[in-house]
Design an enzyme around this catalytic site. Structure first.
Site, mmCIF file in Angstrom:
data_model
loop_
_atom_site.group_PDB
_atom_site.id
_atom_site.type_symbol
_atom_site.label_atom_id
_atom_site.label_comp_id
_atom_site.label_asym_id
_atom_site.label_seq_id
_atom_site.Cartn_x
_atom_site.Cartn_y
_atom_site.Cartn_z
ATOM 1 N N ARG A 123 9.585 69.580 21.129
ATOM 2 C CA ARG A 123 10.217 69.593 22.399
ATOM 3 C C ARG A 123 9.911 68.157 23.351
ATOM 4 N NH1 ARG A 123 8.599 75.098 22.053
ATOM 5 N NH2 ARG A 123 10.097 76.180 21.869
ATOM 6 N N LYS A 145 19.334 56.878 27.564
ATOM 7 C CA LYS A 145 20.188 57.697 26.627
ATOM 8 C C LYS A 145 19.917 57.445 25.130
ATOM 9 C CE LYS A 145 24.570 57.558 29.058
ATOM 10 N NZ LYS A 145 26.151 57.006 28.705
ATOM 11 N N GLU A 187 28.357 42.728 25.712
ATOM 12 C CA GLU A 187 27.961 43.668 26.776
ATOM 13 C C GLU A 187 27.135 43.035 27.884
ATOM 14 O OE1 GLU A 187 28.632 46.745 26.281
ATOM 15 O OE2 GLU A 187 28.769 47.124 24.168
ATOM 16 N N LYS A 229 21.655 46.174 33.946
ATOM 17 C CA LYS A 229 21.493 47.580 33.640
ATOM 18 C C LYS A 229 20.691 48.442 34.516
ATOM 19 C CE LYS A 229 22.236 50.656 30.189
ATOM 20 N NZ LYS A 229 22.287 51.124 28.978
ATOM 21 N N GLU A 239 24.750 59.223 35.001
ATOM 22 C CA GLU A 239 26.008 58.881 34.851
ATOM 23 C C GLU A 239 26.925 59.875 35.599
ATOM 24 O OE1 GLU A 239 27.181 57.377 31.214
ATOM 25 O OE2 GLU A 239 29.254 57.285 31.568
ATOM 26 N N ARG A 243 27.198 54.386 36.924
ATOM 27 C CA ARG A 243 26.870 54.308 35.741
ATOM 28 C C ARG A 243 27.979 54.205 34.792
ATOM 29 N NH1 ARG A 243 21.562 56.151 31.840
ATOM 30 N NH2 ARG A 243 22.281 54.900 30.154
ATOM 31 N N ASN A 247 31.140 51.274 31.149
ATOM 32 C CA ASN A 247 31.946 51.647 30.146
ATOM 33 C C ASN A 247 33.508 50.525 30.129
ATOM 34 O OD1 ASN A 247 30.686 53.748 28.970
ATOM 35 N ND2 ASN A 247 31.395 55.014 30.654
ATOM 36 N N HIS A 250 35.408 49.539 27.158
ATOM 37 C CA HIS A 250 34.727 50.516 25.968
ATOM 38 C C HIS A 250 36.033 51.661 25.569
ATOM 39 C CE1 HIS A 250 31.033 48.640 26.375
ATOM 40 N NE2 HIS A 250 30.680 49.312 25.265
ATOM 41 N N HIS A 254 36.863 51.401 22.107
ATOM 42 C CA HIS A 254 36.557 52.358 21.133
ATOM 43 C C HIS A 254 37.966 52.930 20.428
ATOM 44 C CE1 HIS A 254 34.913 56.626 20.308
ATOM 45 N NE2 HIS A 254 34.259 55.687 19.471
ATOM 46 N N HIS A 267 31.937 46.150 17.063
ATOM 47 C CA HIS A 267 31.550 46.764 18.390
ATOM 48 C C HIS A 267 32.002 45.623 19.386
ATOM 49 C CE1 HIS A 267 30.815 49.632 21.527
ATOM 50 N NE2 HIS A 267 30.035 48.867 22.001
HETATM 51 N N1 LIG Z 1 21.540 54.388 24.100
HETATM 52 C C1 LIG Z 1 22.618 53.561 24.672
HETATM 53 O O1 LIG Z 1 22.586 53.401 26.038
HETATM 54 C C2 LIG Z 1 23.233 52.506 24.001
HETATM 55 C C3 LIG Z 1 24.306 51.519 24.618
HETATM 56 C C4 LIG Z 1 24.859 50.810 23.732
HETATM 57 C C5 LIG Z 1 24.685 50.983 22.341
HETATM 58 N N2 LIG Z 1 24.114 51.884 21.894
HETATM 59 C C6 LIG Z 1 24.244 51.932 20.411
HETATM 60 O O2 LIG Z 1 23.703 50.964 19.741
HETATM 61 C C7 LIG Z 1 24.075 50.791 18.401
HETATM 62 C C8 LIG Z 1 24.238 49.471 18.086
HETATM 63 O O3 LIG Z 1 23.160 48.559 18.248
HETATM 64 P P1 LIG Z 1 22.876 46.964 17.948
HETATM 65 O O4 LIG Z 1 24.062 46.432 18.192
HETATM 66 O O5 LIG Z 1 21.518 46.703 18.236
HETATM 67 O O6 LIG Z 1 22.882 47.320 16.021
HETATM 68 P P2 LIG Z 1 21.985 47.831 15.128
HETATM 69 O O7 LIG Z 1 21.096 48.496 15.574
HETATM 70 O O8 LIG Z 1 22.618 48.398 13.887
HETATM 71 O O9 LIG Z 1 21.111 46.526 14.513
HETATM 72 C C9 LIG Z 1 22.212 45.404 13.798
HETATM 73 C C10 LIG Z 1 21.457 45.065 12.676
HETATM 74 O O10 LIG Z 1 20.438 43.705 13.022
HETATM 75 C C11 LIG Z 1 19.180 43.941 12.301
HETATM 76 N N3 LIG Z 1 18.148 43.620 13.191
HETATM 77 C C12 LIG Z 1 17.904 44.135 14.250
HETATM 78 N N4 LIG Z 1 16.752 43.249 14.833
HETATM 79 C C13 LIG Z 1 16.852 41.968 14.157
HETATM 80 C C14 LIG Z 1 16.145 40.953 14.299
HETATM 81 N N5 LIG Z 1 15.410 40.772 15.456
HETATM 82 N N6 LIG Z 1 16.435 40.074 13.206
HETATM 83 C C15 LIG Z 1 17.174 40.306 12.347
HETATM 84 N N7 LIG Z 1 17.847 41.312 12.194
HETATM 85 C C16 LIG Z 1 17.703 42.289 13.054
HETATM 86 C C17 LIG Z 1 19.284 45.525 12.037
HETATM 87 O O11 LIG Z 1 18.403 45.712 10.891
HETATM 88 C C18 LIG Z 1 20.621 45.767 11.702
HETATM 89 O O12 LIG Z 1 21.009 45.590 10.480
HETATM 90 C C19 LIG Z 1 25.076 51.813 18.261
HETATM 91 O O13 LIG Z 1 24.702 52.799 17.495
HETATM 92 C C20 LIG Z 1 25.528 52.208 19.819
HETATM 93 O O14 LIG Z 1 25.808 53.567 19.760
HETATM 94 C C21 LIG Z 1 23.455 52.786 22.745
#
Ligand SMILES: NC(=O)c1ccc[n+]([C@@H]2O[C@H](COP(=O)([O-])OP(=O)(O)OC[C@H]3O[C@@H](n4cnc5c(N)ncnc54)[C@H](O)[C@@H]3O)[C@@H](O)[C@H]2O)c1
Length: 364
Positions: A123, A145, A187, A229, A239, A243, A247, A250, A254, A267
């Site tokens: 939980r 989130k 972003e 942010k 949101e 907030r 988007n 997006h 998307h 992305h």
């Molecule tokens: N929660 C939220 O508010 C929110 C907001 C935006 C995006 N997201 C989510 O974030 C995700 C995308 O995240 P991302 O773009 O960070 O991609 P990711 O987490 O897939 O990372 C990208 C790649 O980089 C590698 N990597 C990470 N750190 C590294 C480093 N310092 N050096 C070398 N390689 C490294 C990882 O192993 C991975 O292969 C999506 O799932 C999206 O839905 C969430």
């Protein structure tokens, strides 16, 4: 790096928490000692690549704790219920309990998955976000989130689970491949557009330094962009209003990503094209001048981000937007820039206007 160079900004929310910027991985352990509720057991959830690069530095500060590593393969598909179940099995095997603290070491995939795990395990247990991608440092680690995907859609199963803290070590970005940097830049430029015209100017004037990965320029970029942010989620954690501005780009992006089955467009590239489409729509509605639209296009292009796409059917893309989670009562909700440094939530865009915006970004 000395602690004098650190910065702390606070996310003001139901349960406020600090975002430490420029905080060395090695010093996380000292910080954990300072938490009012004692930490004994830590689960670090990460990818093997990231652990190979940074586990040694992080572990240096964690000698006083019982630490277990949970390794997750890289990729968006790992944000799944199956992986969540495997993490749970492994956590129980390691004797995790309600006092265990999760450290999410990685990009947005790890932040979302480990965060969701922390939100439901017994939980809800404590979480520290240690973002290592640009996107995670400026965006996904902040705001609480967390989610996993479902065959029906991205982030369908999620929660708000604010971390105890966000621990951002800029030096981890040095190893990030440029294609991943682009996702974060899209972003960050979006943050500038919706809320910080000075940051937009910064992006215009610092192209060389950012491309060269000049550490002091990156520090400024991440600090400024993550502050946007923090400011926005502090005003609207759940949101209900402002907030939603995050988007921008997006809904278009998307639609493009899903239409292309997530192949041939990242992305960040989707968001970039989406921002341009939204800017053209804003221009049609008198919210932004054509000069400003061109400025936005040029800025994205300076960073190698695409502003058009070829071989796409605008009608099919419009259709895709019908399924957007943000729509209300069949009405499309779109975020439109209002000048540079400001944005609005628009509920009255006609399909014909959206279609015209798609035509602007489809190159043949
Ligand atoms: N929660 C939220 O508010 C929110 C907001 C935006 C995006 N997201 C989510 O974030 C995700 C995308 O995240 P991302 O773009 O960070 O991609 P990711 O987490 O897939 O990372 C990208 C790649 O980089 C590698 N990597 C990470 N750190 C590294 C480093 N310092 N050096 C070398 N390689 C490294 C990882 O192993 C991975 O292969 C999506 O799932 C999206 O839905 C969430």
């Amino acid at each position: 790096m000395s602690s004098a160079e650190w910065q702390k900004i606070e996310v003001l929310a139901d349960r406020s928490y600090p975002v430490y910027l420029g905080a060395p991985l090695e010093e996380l352990g000292d910080y954990l000692h300072s938490l009012p509720e004692k930490v004994e057991h830590i689960l670090i959830i990460s990818h093997q690549t990231v652990l190979d690069l940074y586990a040694k530095r992080l572990m240096k500060g964690l000698e006083d704790y019982r630490v277990n590593l949970l390794v997750v393969p890289a990729g968006e598909t790992e944000k799944s219920l199956e992986r969540l179940s495997q993490l749970t099995t492994a956590a129980l095997r390691y004797g995790a309990d309600r006092k265990t603290l999760v450290v999410a070491l990685g990009g947005g995939v790890i932040g979302d998955l480990a965060g969701f795990f922390a939100s439901v395990f017994m939980r809800g247990i404590r979480l520290i976000q240690v973002p290592t991608t640009l996107l995670a440092q400026v965006d996904s680690s902040i705001g609480g989130k967390v989610a996993v995907n479902h065959p029906a859609g991205k982030n369908i199963l999620g929660a708000f689970h604010p971390p105890q803290a966000v621990w951002t070590d800029f030096t981890t970005l040095e190893s990030l491949p440029w294609i991943e940097v682009e996702n974060g830049l899209a972003e960050s430029i979006k943050h500038a557009l919706i809320a910080d015209s000075d940051l937009f100017d910064f992006f215009e004037t610092q192209v060389d330094g950012i491309k060269r990965r000049d550490p002091s320029i990156w520090r400024m970029m991440v600090t400024r962009s993550s502050s946007v942010k923090v400011r926005i989620v502090s005003q609207d954690e759940r949101e209900q209003g402002i907030r939603g501005l995050l988007n921008l780009g997006h809904s278009f992006g998307h639609a493009l990503e899903t239409q292309m089955n997530y192949r041939g467009v990242t992305h960040g590239q989707g968001v970039s094209i989406g921002i341009v489409a939204a800017a053209h729509l804003a221009n049609a509605k008198g919210l932004i001048t054509l000069d400003e639209v061109e400025k936005i296009e040029q800025l994205l292009q300076h960073y190698g981000l695409p502003t058009t796409i070829s071989g796409q059917d605008p009608q099919a893309l419009l259709q895709r937007m019908q399924a957007d989670k943000k729509n209300q009562g069949g009405r499309k909700i779109l975020i439109l820039p209002q000048g540079i440094g400001n944005a609005v939530i628009s509920k009255d865009c006609l399909d014909s206007e959206i279609l015209a915006a798609w035509h602007h970004v489809i190159s043949d």
